[in-house]
Design an enzyme around this catalytic site. Sequence first.
Site, PDB file in Angstrom:
ATOM      1  CD  GLU A  66      -3.113  -0.012   0.168  1.00  0.00           C
ATOM      2  OE1 GLU A  66      -3.238   0.261  -1.071  1.00  0.00           O
ATOM      3  OE2 GLU A  66      -3.670  -1.084   0.579  1.00  0.00           O
ATOM      4  N   GLY A 124     -11.910   3.475  -0.992  1.00  0.00           N
ATOM      5  CA  GLY A 124     -10.682   2.762  -1.129  1.00  0.00           C
ATOM      6  C   GLY A 124     -10.769   1.647  -2.015  1.00  0.00           C
ATOM      7  CB  SER A 182     -15.585   4.170  -7.014  1.00  0.00           C
ATOM      8  OG  SER A 182     -15.206   5.130  -6.059  1.00  0.00           O
ATOM      9  CG  ASP A 223      -6.356   2.439  -7.989  1.00  0.00           C
ATOM     10  OD1 ASP A 223      -5.899   1.695  -7.199  1.00  0.00           O
ATOM     11  OD2 ASP A 223      -6.488   3.718  -7.325  1.00  0.00           O
ATOM     12  CE  LYS A 243      -7.236   8.354  -5.045  1.00  0.00           C
ATOM     13  NZ  LYS A 243      -6.559   7.140  -5.038  1.00  0.00           N
TER      14      LYS A 243
END
Length: 479
Positions: A47, A150, A153, A197, A241
């Site tokens: 992460e 998180g 999306s 992502d 974010k």
Amino acid sequence: MSAGDIWQESNKDDSILKLEHHFSQTFQKGKPEYYVKVPGRVNLIGEHVDYCGYSVFPMAIKQCIIVAAKRLSGHNIVRITNTDTQSYEDVSQTISDIDAVTIGKSQSWTNYFFCGIKGAQEYMTEKQLKTVENVGFLFAVSGNIPESAGLSSSSALVTAALISTLAGYGVSVPRHQLAEISAKCERYIGTAGGGMDQAIAIHAKKGFASRINFNPLTIQQFRLPDDVTFIVAQSLAIKNKAASNDFNTRVVECRLASQIIAKSQNIDWKNLTVLSQLQKTLKYSLDEMIKLVHQHLHKSKFTKNEICEILSVTEDELNVISLTPNTTNVLEFYLHQRALHVFKEAKRMEKFCEECENSCSPIELGELMNLSHTSLRDLYDCSQSDLEELIELCKQGGAYGCKLTGAGWGGCVVIMVPSNIKEKFIQFLKDKFYSKRSVDKNKLTKVIFATKPSDGAFIFKSPGVEIDKLYELPPLKIL
């Protein structure tokens, strides 16, 4: 999987039929010509290291964004609608008027979609490809990825918009380039992500988690233990974010850490932007990089003036060389903690892959997940009180391991549990966590659910609709 198989599988929950109905009712232009489906994701380990150039280990989830699309002859406009009409307004926009400056002024859902359209336009310009003249688009969007949780999306929406636009123009792009274009164009809205992502959204394979390596982008697939189940649980704390500078500050702190260490090693620091690049330049092991962190980055905060003095630059020069537009007003940076997390998380990533290839012990894998979360909380400072309560309950409930997934500051945790306690574990969290927060029982399946590794993005045509120049995504190539 054939187009017919995809259609049948997608219709099991009537999502496609509902989207088709909404499309037809809204636009009054008949049925969609084609559909694009892009999944969300959870990250099991690694992460906040992708934008530092290190490998990550996500898997795609069943929850996804679906776009129904049709070309609109004789118009240079795009019309976009969402099945959730109570939350999202319909939008109409001239395609040529979509620009990066306007997109960056608002984090509206349509601006995320416009990122993808703009990315497609820029790719075609760079490749000197001409769009079909005087052709616009009708897009209807549906999705069941929880927002600001998180689970990626926003990236799924951008990627779906990019693919939908390129597909409509008949422009075929290799998968690895699609991931890169999508990561690049999402930055129009102010999110300086590293590409994880988008890569998993494009490259995911059903039944596998993926190790994603950067520079160059390569994918390695790993099977996980057969007797475990992954559960995603929302903390119910929401963090956008793109609407704050917390995420971008972390990106900048890692950049500044690499530049200060580089200068201490007499390396041209201005050309170093990520920690992995620094490691490659020095040809050091991760353990050696950790030693450098302790030697050259103090644990107390760095002021902006102090950094300028160390790097021998003015504040204006630092703003241009090292900072992002929404971090130029940040005056304090924690470089030791951020760099230490990145290098230690990269080590945990390597250990996780070794465990998957060898003993694949869920106990060992779970412990690595636990250590990852501890580091994210203590060194990266991106956890939150509701997340911490949820993590503690997961451990009490018998999880092998659990951690926040995504940017943090809220959102979701991903939990690995023995498969034989899946239902009992979910009920335990409902009783101990969600019952205290007055969550509507009808919405519980959206805030806590078991999931499995799913396929990445794909395109399929509407049955019975003939369409020329619609490209299919190239076959997935695993390196």
